[in-house]
Design a protein around this motif. Structure first.
Motif, PDB file in Angstrom:
ATOM      1  N   UNK A  38      -3.145   3.710  -2.384  1.00 25.65           N
ATOM      2  CA  UNK A  38      -3.082   2.447  -4.024  1.00 25.65           C
ATOM      3  C   UNK A  38      -2.924   1.670  -3.581  1.00 25.65           C
ATOM      4  N   UNK A  39      -3.111  -0.097  -3.522  1.00 20.93           N
ATOM      5  CA  UNK A  39      -2.756  -1.032  -3.584  1.00 20.93           C
ATOM      6  C   UNK A  39      -1.822  -1.781  -4.989  1.00 20.93           C
ATOM      7  N   UNK A  40      -1.141  -1.545  -4.917  1.00 22.51           N
ATOM      8  CA  UNK A  40       0.199  -1.573  -5.671  1.00 22.51           C
ATOM      9  C   UNK A  40       0.469  -2.629  -6.016  1.00 22.51           C
ATOM     10  N   UNK A  41      -0.478  -3.848  -5.912  1.00 23.22           N
ATOM     11  CA  UNK A  41       0.061  -5.152  -6.427  1.00 23.22           C
ATOM     12  C   UNK A  41      -0.662  -5.593  -7.301  1.00 23.22           C
ATOM     13  N   UNK A  79       0.621  -0.825   0.265  1.00 23.20           N
ATOM     14  CA  UNK A  79      -0.163  -0.176   0.008  1.00 23.20           C
ATOM     15  C   UNK A  79       0.918   1.191  -0.004  1.00 23.20           C
ATOM     16  N   UNK A  80       0.264   2.569  -1.010  1.00 26.56           N
ATOM     17  CA  UNK A  80       1.167   3.083  -0.944  1.00 26.56           C
ATOM     18  C   UNK A  80       0.697   4.419  -1.185  1.00 26.56           C
ATOM     19  N   UNK A  81       0.852   5.951  -0.991  1.00 24.99           N
ATOM     20  CA  UNK A  81       0.022   6.698  -0.760  1.00 24.99           C
ATOM     21  C   UNK A  81       0.328   7.303  -2.718  1.00 24.99           C
ATOM     22  N   UNK A  82      -0.085   7.767  -3.352  1.00 25.46           N
ATOM     23  CA  UNK A  82       0.314   8.145  -5.139  1.00 25.46           C
ATOM     24  C   UNK A  82      -0.726   9.438  -4.554  1.00 25.46           C
ATOM     25  N   UNK A 129      -6.922  -6.403   0.584  1.00 28.40           N
ATOM     26  CA  UNK A 129      -8.369  -6.583   0.363  1.00 28.40           C
ATOM     27  C   UNK A 129      -9.024  -6.485  -1.032  1.00 28.40           C
ATOM     28  N   UNK A 130      -8.556  -5.745  -1.701  1.00 30.56           N
ATOM     29  CA  UNK A 130      -9.857  -5.218  -2.820  1.00 30.56           C
ATOM     30  C   UNK A 130      -9.648  -6.421  -3.908  1.00 30.56           C
TER      31      UNK A 130
END
Length: 356
Positions: free
Chosen positions: A50-53, A42-45, A140-141
């Motif tokens: 966002x979930x970056x995976x 999880x990354x601040x963007x 989770x998403x």
């Protein structure tokens, strides 16, 4: 090297100082733009979290359901297992650290959509899909999208999790899960703080929620580490809590530790420790207590809680005996807690790696 897809998280809020707070789990990471949380995925963007995976996995494998471990959820069936990378706990004793502690993009080398995962499970005849290897809480998403694709094809879903999640996202995640095995790592705040970088209370809250508020079948696993979480006082408190706050029918698995990751100074768990823990748990009133990662036919079998008749015999991940009749004891007709088919599965102890 591959680049993972990006999906915006629903569990975040902007802070006055410009950082973004992740509200998915009790860590509440505060991140400046471009920074990643403890979980790494999880990354601040751009003012968002966002979930970056999304849409990538660290691997696909077909396992026996008993390996999750789930002993009361369609025994003998096969399960398509997959995970991503990262974790929101920092367990020094992690037995799967190559994946859960990974910070390398190449770990997520397999691109697979939710529909493709469900189709793979269908093609290989898997009764269920398991979110495992690392914790589905952090993706989770993606997990929820895969679960919904599976349910559209009548394939069950399994979460293998440490239960370190906040109440609102827990509602979303477990609404899509037919079964869960929750890793209750110890039963003191000191253990969670010093060895896992977390807290005990949120895990207990997740367990209460699963048992009392959902239809998700629940089993619990505790990895016993010599000298750290295997003392009688801690185990008795845990077993009594499970019996009073959840239910005596909830299966509990005691599994053996082996020295790994940052905890190399501890010996592997002796079989005697597991046997004694099982006896203590049964004395506390728990009906279905199992031994894992060590061979013990007595500790691997399932007996009727009412009359003691052996209903399911196991040798490791392989079923060696089946006495259930319509999900109940053939002697006293007491139903066995869990989810059972009319006949057991025949997958056995095989492990099949899927290459794509």
């Amino acid at each position: 090297m591959t680049t993972a897809a990006i999906c915006e998280s629903r569990y975040a809020r902007q802070l006055a100082d410009g950082r973004v707070e992740c509200t998915l789990c009790p860590r509440y990471c505060h991140l400046r733009d471009g920074k990643r949380g403890v979980c790494y995925v999880r990354q601040a963007l751009g003012g968002r979290m966002v979930l970056a995976a999304y849409g990538r996995t660290s691997g696909l494998c077909i396992d026996p359901i008993e390996k999750k471990p789930l002993f009361h959820f369609y025994p003998g069936s096969s399960v398509l297992s997959f995970g991503t990378a990262g974790c929101n706990l920092t367990c020094k004793f992690c037995q799967n650290w190559q994946i859960s502690k990974s910070r390398q993009a190449h770990t997520l080398s397999v691109a697979v959509t939710p529909d493709e995962l469900a189709q793979l499970a269908l093609r290989y005849g898997c009764r269920s899909v398991a979110f495992t290897y690392n914790d589905p809480v952090i993706y989770l998403e993606y997990a929820s999208a895969v679960a919904q694709a599976c349910h559209a094809r009548a394939i069950a879903t399994v979460a293998v999790t440490a239960g370190y999640i906040n109440p609102e996202p827990a509602t979303e995640l477990f609404a899509d899960m037919d079964a869960a095995n929750v890793d209750l790592k110890g039963f003191t705040d000191a253990f969670y703080h010093q060895l896992c970088g977390g807290q005990l209370a949120p895990v207990l809250e997740t367990l209460r929620y699963l048992y009392h508020e959902t239809d998700t079948w629940l089993e619990i696993t505790t990895l016993l580490i010599p000298g750290l979480n295997d003392d009688e006082q801690q185990l008795r408190a845990m077993c009594e809590w499970i019996g009073s706050e959840l239910g005596s029918e909830v299966p509990l698995h005691f599994t053996a530790f082996h020295p790994d990751y940052h905890l190399l100074d501890r010996p592997a768990t002796p079989l005697a420790t597991l046997v004694n823990a099982r006896q203590l748990a049964r004395q506390c009133g728990l009906q279905h207590v199992y031994i894992g990662n060590r061979s013990d036919l007595e500790g691997e079998g399932t007996c009727c809680a009412a009359c003691g008749h052996r209903l399911i015999s196991r040798d490791g991940y392989r079923l060696t005996g089946w006495q259930l009749q319509a999900g109940a004891c053939p002697v006293c007709h007491q139903p066995l807690a869990g989810r059972f088919a009319a006949e057991p599965g025949d997958w056995g102890a095989r492990r099949l790696l899927i290459r794509r």
